[in-house]
Design an enzyme around this catalytic site. Structure first.
Site, PDB file in Angstrom:
ATOM      1  CE1 TYR A 265      -5.773   2.796  -4.455  1.00  0.00           C
ATOM      2  CE2 TYR A 265      -3.431   3.367  -3.954  1.00  0.00           C
ATOM      3  CZ  TYR A 265      -4.827   3.552  -3.602  1.00  0.00           C
ATOM      4  OH  TYR A 265      -5.143   4.059  -2.497  1.00  0.00           O
TER       5      TYR A 265
ATOM      6  CG  ASP B  72     -21.866   1.825   1.279  1.00  0.00           C
ATOM      7  OD1 ASP B  72     -21.690   0.739   1.195  1.00  0.00           O
ATOM      8  OD2 ASP B  72     -22.992   2.403   0.848  1.00  0.00           O
TER       9      ASP B  72
ATOM     10  CG  ASP C 194      -4.529   3.806   0.706  1.00  0.00           C
ATOM     11  OD1 ASP C 194      -4.227   3.800   1.881  1.00  0.00           O
ATOM     12  OD2 ASP C 194      -4.061   4.550  -0.251  1.00  0.00           O
TER      13      ASP C 194
END
Ligand code: NAD
Length: 337
Positions: free
Chosen positions: A126, A207, A231
């Protein structure tokens, strides 16, 4: 009771609907408050400001330290840098804290979910550092600094300790991003070993972590992760407890704090009066605890727990037919009993 001054950012999309419902509930619960309403997002441009995050808005938060914020639409692939990213970076709101818990009356395949997501809020992918190297080849830089990784890790361990949480699990992908996620892990591990051996500590490749989350989320306690993972995992976890309408959040820095739901501006339902205001109301409860108005916070929490448990007045996302204001009215009626 001392009067609080709180910055209110209605935002856009469903933002004005859900924040005005939250404001009504907070006032009905008895908070003595002056609201400083300031714009952000498309509304700011419509009002003639040259940035989606005007200086006036930023300065109001710097001055008053506390804000309740509605969601803001961010154009995809073009346009201004996201209001949310700007806000978090400019005010150094480095810790996003998002409690995800099962609620009585909301049926999902899971029960007893009670976890806290702590997301690093200022760097990672970000950082907005993107380049076109040659036509047809672009890069996006993932930034990890020792300062920010250490700061968020320490925040998470301190939070866990103060709230009597037992375990922190770091989600990472350091098997692939050996340097950036490697640094994140190294900092978390160091804070655990040197400062908070009282908390159990675990590291899970993200994962596999996502699989574990959907298999048995009740096993998770505090989850710590960098910006993008936080997020994505926030929305995933929202899905485990009833959706984005019931997951609150806060963005905490050393000098200011901005409270907002995890959800976005929901353009598909904006302006229809059907959005669930609960996530913003729950964010307001976090805000009230932060400003030491615990009694009012508990009153509101008890009111929404009761309304949900009764199951008579629910918004559509929770299987009911109530509108935004009708739900807020049901909460207010409980507060006045
Ligand atoms: P979204 O969270 O706005 O919506 C996803 C889905 O959840 C939609 O179907 C929506 O109707 C539903 N939903 C969300 N909140 C709800 C509520 N309170 N009640 C009932 N249903 C609700 O995600 P999106 O559609 O991917 O994003 C829309 C815009 O919001 C984008 O521009 C995005 O950048 C922005 N966004 C802003 C924030 C923020 O301001 N903090 C956060 C996330 C997304």
């Amino acid at each position: 009771m001392a009067k609080h001054t709180i910055v209110l950012i209605p935002g856009d999309g469903i933002g004005p609907e859900v924040t005005s419902a939250a404001k009504r509930v907070i006032e009905a619960a008895g908070l003595s408050v002056e609201w400083i309403e300031v714009p952000a997002g498309a509304v700011a441009i419509e009002q003639g400001f040259d940035n989606v995050l005007p200086d006036q808005t930023l300065n109001a938060i710097k001055t008053h330290k506390i804000a309740l914020k509605g969601p803001v639409t961010t154009p995809v692939g073009k346009g201004f840098k996201s209001v949310n990213v700007q806000l978090r970076q400019k005010l150094n709101l480095y810790a996003a804290v998002r409690p995800v818990r099962s609620l009585a009356g909301i049926k999902t395949p899971y029960s007893n979910v009670d976890m806290i997501i702590v997301r690093e809020n200022t760097e990672g992918l970000y950082s907005g550092i993107e380049n076109e190297i040659v036509p047809g080849v672009v890069t996006s830089l993932k930034v990890a600094s020792e300062l920010a990784c250490t700061r968020i890790a320490r925040y998470a361990f301190r939070y866990a300790t103060r709230r009597n949480r037992k375990k922190i699990t770091v989600f990472h992908k350091a098997n692939i991003m050996k340097l950036s996620d490697g640094l994140f892990l190294k900092c978390a591990r160091r804070i655990y070993e040197e400062e908070y051996p009282n908390i159990l500590y675990d590291e899970v490749i993200i994962d596999a972590g996502c699989m574990k989350l959907v298999q048995d989320p009740a096993k998770m306690d505090v989850l710590l992760m960098e910006n993008l993972y936080g997020d994505l995992v926030s929305d995933l976890c929202a899905g485990l407890v009833g959706g984005l309408g019931v997951v609150p959040g806060s963005n905490i820095g050393d000098d200011a704090a901005v409270f907002e739901a995890v959800h976005g501006s929901a353009p598909d339902i904006a302006g229809k009066g059907i959005a669930n205001p609960l996530a913003v109301i729950m964010s307001a409860v976090m805000m009230l605890n932060h400003i030491h108005e615990e009694t009012i916070a508990t009153k509101i929490r008890t009111a929404y727990d009761n309304v949900l448990a009764e199951g008579k007045v629910l918004t559509r996302d929770l299987g009911g037919s109530a509108g935004t204001n009708e739900f807020a009215d049901a909460l207010i009626a409980k507060l006045q009993k």
